[in-house]
Design a protein around this motif. Structure first.
Motif, PDB file in Angstrom:
ATOM      1  N   GLU A 180     -25.670-137.222 -18.940  1.00  0.00           N
ATOM      2  CA  GLU A 180     -26.569-136.403 -19.740  1.00  0.00           C
ATOM      3  C   GLU A 180     -25.795-135.668 -20.834  1.00  0.00           C
ATOM      4  N   THR A 181     -26.329-135.694 -22.027  1.00  0.00           N
ATOM      5  CA  THR A 181     -25.642-135.102 -23.176  1.00  0.00           C
ATOM      6  C   THR A 181     -25.823-133.592 -23.168  1.00  0.00           C
ATOM      7  N   PRO A 182     -24.733-132.824 -23.210  1.00  0.00           N
ATOM      8  CA  PRO A 182     -24.859-131.355 -23.219  1.00  0.00           C
ATOM      9  C   PRO A 182     -25.434-130.866 -24.541  1.00  0.00           C
ATOM     10  N   SER A 229     -20.874-137.656 -28.780  1.00  0.00           N
ATOM     11  CA  SER A 229     -19.792-136.905 -29.422  1.00  0.00           C
ATOM     12  C   SER A 229     -20.320-135.910 -30.442  1.00  0.00           C
ATOM     13  N   LEU A 230     -21.352-136.297 -31.178  1.00  0.00           N
ATOM     14  CA  LEU A 230     -21.913-135.417 -32.197  1.00  0.00           C
ATOM     15  C   LEU A 230     -22.712-134.270 -31.587  1.00  0.00           C
ATOM     16  N   MET A 235     -22.990-129.275 -30.938  1.00  0.00           N
ATOM     17  CA  MET A 235     -24.031-128.558 -31.677  1.00  0.00           C
ATOM     18  C   MET A 235     -24.317-127.206 -31.041  1.00  0.00           C
ATOM     19  N   HIS A 236     -24.559-126.207 -31.890  1.00  0.00           N
ATOM     20  CA  HIS A 236     -24.897-124.871 -31.414  1.00  0.00           C
ATOM     21  C   HIS A 236     -25.957-124.262 -32.323  1.00  0.00           C
ATOM     22  N   GLY A 237     -26.793-123.425 -31.726  1.00  0.00           N
ATOM     23  CA  GLY A 237     -27.771-122.682 -32.507  1.00  0.00           C
ATOM     24  C   GLY A 237     -29.063-123.410 -32.798  1.00  0.00           C
ATOM     25  N   HIS A 238     -29.298-124.541 -32.135  1.00  0.00           N
ATOM     26  CA  HIS A 238     -30.525-125.301 -32.355  1.00  0.00           C
ATOM     27  C   HIS A 238     -31.092-125.757 -31.011  1.00  0.00           C
TER      28      HIS A 238
END
Length: 383
Positions: free
Chosen positions: A43-45, A21-22, A26-29
């Motif tokens: 698989e975690t996006p 969930s966390l 996430m974006h930009g890393h």
């Protein structure tokens, strides 16, 4: 784009959902997710996964320790080769290994983030506070889930408040197939002879002494208004970790009590959650509770004690009740009150506006964004 290592050695069973969930928001890393070989979701996006932890399947304590140490050495090799800007650690499992890992990472300039889900162990040893104080000094940022935890961390462990960030724990969505859970719910209603209008009090998941199970058993045992009412039910369901057997034995004889010392799978957990009128959380100590956040996600009312972050959802709406301090008399008074006010339980359960505010406040989108900003700030401080 900053490179971030995200480490969670406990990312198996129902703990997988927190990371999923966390991280999906996430974006930009450039995130590398070091997780358990038993990670149970797809698989975690938004990240690359490395399945490196498998200590929990070892039989002996020595085997678990050696496996965990080997996994952390593998992560450290990657750290020394790739030099990520930030490492985010969710749990630590073996203090000497984790301390040395943090020490070496700091020496090579990596910024460390640690989420203190629990400020201290529930059964701390004499050296635990000293060891955790030493570990906390190796960190750049510590994330806690409540303001109360922030104050406790600063006071008890002499941590600089400036490095402590308060980010709520998000609501925990169900991992069960909805149709299977509904079928199991129907089976339980028949097996337990639960009729329309009955009140079901539940304690679900792992059973620990700190969760106040002894208080619940004592209240039920000593009050005929509870144990003698066929329209009331008490369900204590989940693997027992350290509650004394005599606590359960003292209430097993009542016809409206179910005690099951079994591991709950996702379907059973969701079915029992849907069956519950009120989730009982008279915890003696806690930072935040996964059961609370599962209940809030499913709009199930809760009865909580005033410890840790248990009362946080109650700030945003009428989603439950607080007994105050976790004492016998407080719990007794509130359980008797609820049994006499079944209509209020129904009103709270159907207060969609209150639960919507809780869902918004504890949304994973907001939590991911705030966590991402911490990564960016730490990566920038390294340059």
């Amino acid at each position: 784009m900053s490179r971030v290592y995200y480490l969670d050695p406990q990312s198996y069973n129902n703990l997988s959902i927190y990371d999923y969930s966390l991280l999906k928001g996430m974006h930009g890393h450039d995130i590398v997710y070091y997780c358990s070989s038993e990670y149970q979701l797809s698989e975690t996006p938004g990240c690359r996964q490395k399945f490196v932890f498998n200590y929990h399947v070892r039989k002996s304590a020595v085997g678990k320790s050696l496996s965990y140490a080997a996994s952390m050495c593998g992560v450290l090799r990657d750290v020394l080769r790739e030099r990520p800007e930030v490492i985010h650690i969710q749990w630590i499992r073996l203090w000497p290994v984790d301390y040395i890992f943090a020490l070496i990472c700091g020496m090579v300039g990596v910024r460390l983030v640690f989420t203190a889900h629990n400020i201290s162990n529930h059964n701390p040893g004499r050296m635990d506070r000293f060891m955790m104080r030493a570990y906390y000094r190796r960190l750049s940022t510590i994330i806690v889930h409540t303001e109360r935890s922030r104050g406790e961390l600063a006071d008890k462990y002499h941590v600089n408040p400036d490095i402590i960030s308060v980010i709520p724990h998000g609501l925990l969505p169900s991992m069960a197939d909805g149709d299977m859970a509904e079928k199991r719910l129907a089976e339980l209603i028949g097996q337990l002879n639960i009729r329309q209008g009955d009140i079901v009090f539940s304690c679900l998941g792992y059973q620990y002494d700190y969760k106040g199970i002894d208080l619940i058993a004592e209240v039920w045992r000593n009050n005929p208004e509870l144990n003698g009412n066929s329209h009331l039910h008490l369900l204590i369901v989940g693997r027992n970790r350290n509650v004394r057997e005599e606590v359960f034995a003292s209430i097993r004889g009542f016809g409206n009590v179910m005690v099951s010392n079994e591991q709950l799978d996702d379907v059973d957990f969701e079915a029992f959650l849907r069956l519950s009128s009120v989730i009982l959380l008279p915890y003696k100590e806690i930072s935040q509770s996964g059961l609370l956040l599962s209940a809030m996600n499913s709009n199930v009312p809760v009865l909580v004690s005033d410890v840790g972050g248990l009362t946080e959802p109650l700030r945003y709406g009428r989603v439950g009740w607080c007994i105050g301090e976790p004492t016998y008399e407080n719990l007794r008074r509130w359980m008797l009150y609820l049994t006499e006010n079944a209509g209020e339980i129904s009103d709270v359960r159907h207060d969609d506006e209150s639960f919507s505010r809780v869902h918004a406040e504890f949304s994973w989108e907001r939590i991911s964004e705030r966590t991402s900003l911490i990564y960016s700030a730490l990566a920038e401080s390294r340059r």
